[in-house]
Design a protein around this motif. Structure first.
Motif, mmCIF file in Angstrom:
data_model
loop_
_atom_site.group_PDB
_atom_site.id
_atom_site.type_symbol
_atom_site.label_atom_id
_atom_site.label_comp_id
_atom_site.label_asym_id
_atom_site.label_seq_id
_atom_site.Cartn_x
_atom_site.Cartn_y
_atom_site.Cartn_z
ATOM 1 N N ARG A 334 0.208 -1.528 0.026
ATOM 2 C CA ARG A 334 0.124 -0.206 -0.415
ATOM 3 C C ARG A 334 0.888 1.184 -0.150
ATOM 4 N N ASN A 335 0.451 2.447 -0.843
ATOM 5 C CA ASN A 335 0.925 3.398 -0.756
ATOM 6 C C ASN A 335 0.110 4.289 0.370
ATOM 7 N N ARG A 336 0.981 6.065 0.982
ATOM 8 C CA ARG A 336 0.003 6.488 1.832
ATOM 9 C C ARG A 336 -1.212 6.786 1.653
ATOM 10 N N ALA A 337 -1.748 6.897 0.359
ATOM 11 C CA ALA A 337 -3.294 6.825 0.304
ATOM 12 C C ALA A 337 -3.884 6.264 0.437
ATOM 13 N N PHE A 339 -3.304 3.431 2.224
ATOM 14 C CA PHE A 339 -3.321 3.273 3.882
ATOM 15 C C PHE A 339 -4.264 4.127 5.093
ATOM 16 N N LEU A 340 -4.405 5.456 4.632
ATOM 17 C CA LEU A 340 -5.397 6.575 5.271
ATOM 18 C C LEU A 340 -6.960 6.150 4.753
ATOM 19 N N TRP A 343 -7.592 2.793 7.019
ATOM 20 C CA TRP A 343 -7.655 3.799 8.727
ATOM 21 C C TRP A 343 -8.921 3.551 8.002
#
Length: 547
Positions: A334-337, A339-340, A343
């Motif tokens: 996963r990239n940061r997006a 993950f968010l 979340w």
């Protein structure tokens, strides 16, 4: 920080899945072959963040069809809240809930006839549907997350069991002089049937399947948008005061107020989309529940067949000690997006989301007397749940897109491992058991639908939805959250959310058919393998009950 995150359920965390297929009971002390007496399972207790990825999980399929995993999708053990939410997911797709929703709808229609479709009557539907959709989004998100996690655990268990099959077969092949010439001719005579159709046992199942097929089609989506454009055209009408229709006029005292795109005009489309989403969420929840039961039934049988093969091979090899390998399926990259998004999805699909929803509803009820239970007070909860539900729709769709791709990768990996097993045995896997028997639609409408689904499933669509919400909040704030301001915040979100539910229903229809075919195909291959081994070793596999 970890303890705080753990307290709130580790939102956004994804761990590697590690499974080890258990050894059947000690066959040396069970020569009567009456079946398995127990399943020996290993489990590592852990409470530290660094050791989350070393947890060895368990997976079990109950007689009812429920898939039980010892570890949840965020790497934690299931608590009471998790089990309660799982029960709510089950009830949401039940006949009781379906009938209850229809009763509520009929009562609402009767009230509308009595009140001549007043604005309050419409607001009740809009608020009720927004709250219902808000709750259903929580359940649907959890259902998706749990289902995806369960499938990863199942694939890990199957791959672990395949490792012991290979070890035992190599051992048998090195010490056996038997040939398969006597069974080659009859091997492919009785190939198990593969099916992807849901079992429509009741009127409710048949009704759900038929309606879901209709409203999840490309043609219904075209009709939906045609209705939206007709509504926009009606709002642009400008008639004289004597002929002012109800959707373009509001009354001030005794004189009609001639307006374009008035509040009542907005309420009509909000009510219409509310009714549509009301039904979409009910049928979508039912389809998911029936799909999960279909898949779980086959997975349970697959596990039973695997145990039969395990015992058969151990008896032939006289090996009751060799363990299967621990199989690790790495968490999806996963990239940061991503993950968010995960979340937020975890917050929605866990107890945090439920507690937040209760807090918001409590606060809304508490301020009712301060606002004299006015129209604006009624609209507040609809506006909040509408905006949140709007964003949830994008998150659910993007999350589901990644889930489907990850599941496909894992089941393809299981198929590759099985091919190696066939190679060891020196036989070929029947072609019709290696390809999913679902014919791809090559029509233009199908290609357009796939294209739209892909666009709606991107991270950029989630970002766009967030920007739209910020823009609508800004507009409503500039209008001091008046009735018109709240309707402006509600109307576009409900229209787009309704469209997204149709797209999500369509995507579920396609993906679920393919997944059911994949599971049925796996079941047929296992049955084929067991039949071959029974003929090869000239013995019948013992009956096994997972319970």
């Amino acid at each position: 920080m970890y303890k705080i995150a753990r307290f709130f359920g580790n939102p956004g965390v994804r761990t590697d899945i590690k499974q080890q297929a258990p050894i059947p009971c000690d066959r040396r002390q069970d020569d009567s072959k009456k079946g398995l007496e127990e399943i020996i399972s290993k489990e590592i207790e852990t409470d530290s963040e660094s050791s989350l990825n070393s947890v060895l999980g368990q997976v079990h399929v109950e007689q009812s069809g429920d898939i039980i995993t010892s570890i949840g999708f965020t790497g934690l053990r299931k608590g009471k809240m998790d089990k309660a939410l799982d029960k709510l997911v089950e009830y949401a797709g039940s006949v009781f809930t379906f009938v209850l929703m229809w009763i509520i709808m009929i009562i609402w229609v009767i009230m509308g006839i009595v009140s001549s479709a007043s604005s309050n009557w419409q607001v009740v539907m809009q608020d009720g549907q927004s709250i219902q959709c808000y709750i259903w989004d929580t359940l649907l998100m959890r259902q998706q997350l749990m289902s995806a996690h369960e499938h990863v655990c199942v694939c890990a268990e199957l791959k672990s069991r395949l490792t012991i099959f290979k070890k035992l077969m190599y051992s048998i092949a090195s010490s056996s002089e038997k040939t398969d010439s006597d069974i080659e001719e009859t091997l492919y005579d009785d190939i198990p049937e593969v099916t992807a159709d849901l079992q429509n046992k009741t009127w409710y199942d048949r009704l759900s399947s038929n309606i879901a097929h209709v409203i999840g089609s490309w043609y219904f989506i075209v009709i939906y948008w045609a209705g939206i454009f007709v509504w926009i055209g009606c709002g642009a009408l400008y008639l004289d005061a004597n002929n002012d229709p109800p959707y373009t006029g509001e009354t001030t005292g005794s004189n009609p107020k001639k307006t374009r795109f008035g509040n009542m005009w907005q309420m009509y489309i909000n009510t219409a989309t509310a009714v549509l989403m009301f039904f979409c969420t009910i049928f979508l929840q039912n389809l998911r529940a029936r799909h999960d039961r279909f898949v779980a039934k086959f997975i349970r049988e697959i596990f039973e067949i695997d145990l039969k093969i395990d015992v058969l091979l151990r008896d032939e090899a006289n090996d009751y000690f060799t363990e299967s390998d621990v199989v690790c399926i790495k968490r999806q990259k996963r990239n940061r997006a991503d993950f968010l998004i995960d979340w937020y999805g975890d917050v929605v699909g866990t107890g945090i989301g439920v507690l937040l929803a209760i807090a918001v509803l409590t606060a809304w009820i508490a301020v009712g007397h301060l606002m004299d239970y006015s129209d604006n007070w009624w609209l507040i909860i609809g506006t909040y749940t509408g905006l949140v539900g709007f964003f949830d729709g994008f998150v659910i769709r993007q999350n589901y897109f990644r889930i489907v791709n990850h599941e496909q990768e894992n089941y393809s990996s299981v198929l590759s491992e099985e091919y190696e097993l066939y190679s060891i045995l020196g036989i070929q896997c029947p072609k019709n058991l290696s390809e999913i028997p679902v014919q791809a639609d090559k029509s233009v409408t199908y290609k357009i639908s796939v294209f739209i689904n892909k666009i709606c499933s991107s991270k950029w669509s989630v970002l766009a939805s967030l920007l739209i919400i910020i823009g609508l909040i800004s507009v409503a704030s500039g209008m001091h959250w008046s009735q018109t301001g709240q309707l402006l915040a509600n109307t576009p979100t409900m229209i787009i959310e309704g469209f997204f539910l149709l797209i999500l229903l369509q995507a579920h229809n396609w993906a679920d058919i393919e997944r059911r075919a994949e599971i049925s195909l796996l079941h047929s291959r296992k049955t084929f393998m067991l039949t071959y081994l029974e003929k090869k070793f000239k013995r019948k596999a013992i009956d096994i009950n997972l319970n």
